[in-house]
Design an enzyme around this catalytic site. Structure first.
Site, mmCIF file in Angstrom:
data_model
loop_
_atom_site.group_PDB
_atom_site.id
_atom_site.type_symbol
_atom_site.label_atom_id
_atom_site.label_comp_id
_atom_site.label_asym_id
_atom_site.label_seq_id
_atom_site.Cartn_x
_atom_site.Cartn_y
_atom_site.Cartn_z
ATOM 1 N N GLY A 123 -3.194 -5.719 -9.815
ATOM 2 C CA GLY A 123 -3.621 -6.975 -9.188
ATOM 3 C C GLY A 123 -3.485 -6.947 -7.679
ATOM 4 O O GLY A 123 -3.392 -5.876 -7.085
ATOM 5 N N HIS A 144 -8.245 -5.767 -3.902
ATOM 6 C CA HIS A 144 -8.956 -5.642 -2.625
ATOM 7 C C HIS A 144 -10.201 -4.803 -2.884
ATOM 8 O O HIS A 144 -10.465 -4.410 -4.031
ATOM 9 C CB HIS A 144 -8.035 -5.010 -1.574
ATOM 10 N N HIS A 168 -9.995 -1.627 -5.128
ATOM 11 C CA HIS A 168 -10.082 -1.864 -6.572
ATOM 12 C C HIS A 168 -11.529 -2.192 -6.972
ATOM 13 O O HIS A 168 -12.027 -1.713 -7.985
ATOM 14 C CB HIS A 168 -9.218 -3.067 -6.985
ATOM 15 N N GLN A 218 7.475 1.256 -13.694
ATOM 16 C CA GLN A 218 7.130 2.255 -12.682
ATOM 17 C C GLN A 218 7.741 1.967 -11.320
ATOM 18 O O GLN A 218 7.516 2.705 -10.370
ATOM 19 C CB GLN A 218 5.616 2.424 -12.576
ATOM 20 N N LYS A 240 -6.774 7.567 -3.783
ATOM 21 C CA LYS A 240 -5.693 7.193 -2.865
ATOM 22 C C LYS A 240 -4.341 7.570 -3.478
ATOM 23 O O LYS A 240 -3.448 8.048 -2.802
ATOM 24 C CB LYS A 240 -5.735 5.700 -2.585
ATOM 25 N N SER A 266 -4.675 -1.206 0.453
ATOM 26 C CA SER A 266 -3.558 -1.237 -0.488
ATOM 27 C C SER A 266 -3.099 -2.677 -0.633
ATOM 28 O O SER A 266 -3.135 -3.451 0.335
ATOM 29 C CB SER A 266 -2.404 -0.395 0.067
ATOM 30 N N ARG A 278 -0.211 -3.516 -0.814
ATOM 31 C CA ARG A 278 0.981 -3.625 0.032
ATOM 32 C C ARG A 278 0.631 -3.928 1.493
ATOM 33 O O ARG A 278 1.486 -4.382 2.240
ATOM 34 C CB ARG A 278 1.821 -2.349 -0.056
HETATM 35 P P1 AMP Z 1 -2.858 -0.391 -8.062
HETATM 36 O O1 AMP Z 1 -3.249 -1.816 -8.288
HETATM 37 O O2 AMP Z 1 -2.280 -0.121 -6.710
HETATM 38 O O3 AMP Z 1 -2.065 0.187 -9.190
HETATM 39 O O4 AMP Z 1 -4.229 0.425 -8.050
HETATM 40 C C1 AMP Z 1 -5.113 0.375 -9.143
HETATM 41 C C2 AMP Z 1 -6.149 1.450 -8.978
HETATM 42 O O5 AMP Z 1 -6.879 1.228 -7.782
HETATM 43 C C3 AMP Z 1 -5.533 2.854 -8.865
HETATM 44 O O6 AMP Z 1 -6.330 3.774 -9.571
HETATM 45 C C4 AMP Z 1 -5.581 3.112 -7.380
HETATM 46 O O7 AMP Z 1 -5.643 4.479 -7.054
HETATM 47 C C5 AMP Z 1 -6.881 2.408 -7.003
HETATM 48 N N1 AMP Z 1 -6.874 2.091 -5.579
HETATM 49 C C6 AMP Z 1 -5.941 1.395 -4.899
HETATM 50 N N2 AMP Z 1 -6.242 1.353 -3.584
HETATM 51 C C7 AMP Z 1 -7.400 2.052 -3.438
HETATM 52 C C8 AMP Z 1 -8.225 2.385 -2.318
HETATM 53 N N3 AMP Z 1 -7.917 1.993 -1.079
HETATM 54 N N4 AMP Z 1 -9.330 3.115 -2.547
HETATM 55 C C9 AMP Z 1 -9.640 3.532 -3.807
HETATM 56 N N5 AMP Z 1 -8.904 3.257 -4.893
HETATM 57 C C10 AMP Z 1 -7.797 2.528 -4.710
#
Ligand code: AMP
Length: 278
Positions: free
Chosen positions: A30, A33, A36, A60, A148, A184, A186
């Site tokens: 969630g 951005h 995602h 995690q 990423k 991100s 974050r």
């Molecule tokens: P997360 O919500 O951070 O667990 O990310 C979910 C998915 O989105 C994961 O497969 C990440 O690698 C991908 N993701 C997050 N940020 C980016 C980004 N800037 N560009 C491409 N994929 C991303």
């Protein structure tokens, strides 16, 4: 687009919509951005049914403060997903994903001994736990992961192989802010000033790629670390140049492998990662 929170609703909705056709899956935590959203759009272009999961997976997080401060923005996430053509949003609570504590221990060998694996003990075990459970619930044809999180992608591919799961893992390009900073969830936790300075991370990676012909692997490694650390807002945890399969450190540019420079940097309390293919 349907929002569901239980496995039962999820599966009956998938069955109803898919009718035996392919199901694309994008697992996320969630605070969505455009990074995602690019994964979701790719999934929608390749599958008649697309499931996006939104679940901040406690197993995690090796740092409880990081879990606590992780942004949660379901309403806004739904707004971003609506125009993508995604079919189902699965936002379960922890009891739904883990009715019993998950005690499984995965073994990723050398893959988990470097970089994120070394600096975030237990992190990839938690990733494998949640991704395997979500795969079991969604039973996707294809699942989409961002480059990423380069090491995460290698871990997920390895897990799929170990468990012999019938799912195709699709890697997706890194999406960046205008400044070059890798998008991100974050980033939302950074002050405006920190966010501006965090662009130095990607700037340095891009420049390192240009300098490759003039410097050795060791010289580039030192140069990247020193250049980022010179910025008073940034503190490098690691920068390593590794091969793209086993993710082991490379010594020379002429070794027969694709090389990727991976970095983790603290900007205040917020830990950011990025990478570049040389
Ligand atoms: P997360 O919500 O951070 O667990 O990310 C979910 C998915 O989105 C994961 O497969 C990440 O690698 C991908 N993701 C997050 N940020 C980016 C980004 N800037 N560009 C491409 N994929 C991303």
């Amino acid at each position: 687009m349907k929002l569901v929170s239980t496995v039962q609703e999820l599966q009956s909705e998938i069955q109803h919509l898919a009718q035996g056709r392919t199901v694309g899956f994008v697992p996320t935590m969630g605070a969505l951005h455009q990074g995602h959203i690019s994964l979701v759009k790719q999934a929608v272009s390749e599958n008649p049914v697309v499931v996006v999961s939104i679940f901040v997976n406690p197993t995690q997080f090796n740092d409880p403060a990081d879990l606590e401060r992780y942004p949660r923005t379901l309403e806004n996430d739904m707004k971003l997903l609506e125009p993508t053509g995604c079919s189902i949003v699965f936002a379960p609570n922890a009891k739904e994903v883990y009715p019993e504590p998950d005690k499984r221990k995965f073994n990723f060998g050398k893959l988990e001994e470097v970089m994120e694996g070394k600096h975030r003990p237990g992190h990839f075990n938690g990733v494998a736990q949640v991704v395997s459970r979500l795969f079991d619930m969604v039973k996707p044809t294809k699942a989409y992961f961002g480059l990423k999180d380069f090491q995460q992608l290698a871990i997920v591919k390895n897990m799929v192989k170990q468990l012999q799961l019938p799912v195709e893992i699709v890697p997706c390009a890194i999406i960046r802010e205008e400044s070059g900073l890798a998008m991100s969830s974050r980033n939302e936790l950074l002050t405006e000033e920190q966010r501006k300075n965090a662009a130095v991370i990607s700037e340095t990676l891009f420049k390192a790629k240009e300098l490759k012909g003039q410097k050795s692997v060791q010289e580039i490694t030192d140069w990247v670390t020193e250049t980022i650390n010179k910025n008073p807002f940034l503190d490098v945890e690691y920068f390593e140049i590794v091969d793209d399969e086993q993710l082991q450190p490379v010594k020379n540019w002429d070794e027969d492998s694709t090389k990727v420079g991976c970095v983790a940097v603290f900007c205040g309390k917020i830990r950011l990662i990025d990478n570049i293919v040389f």
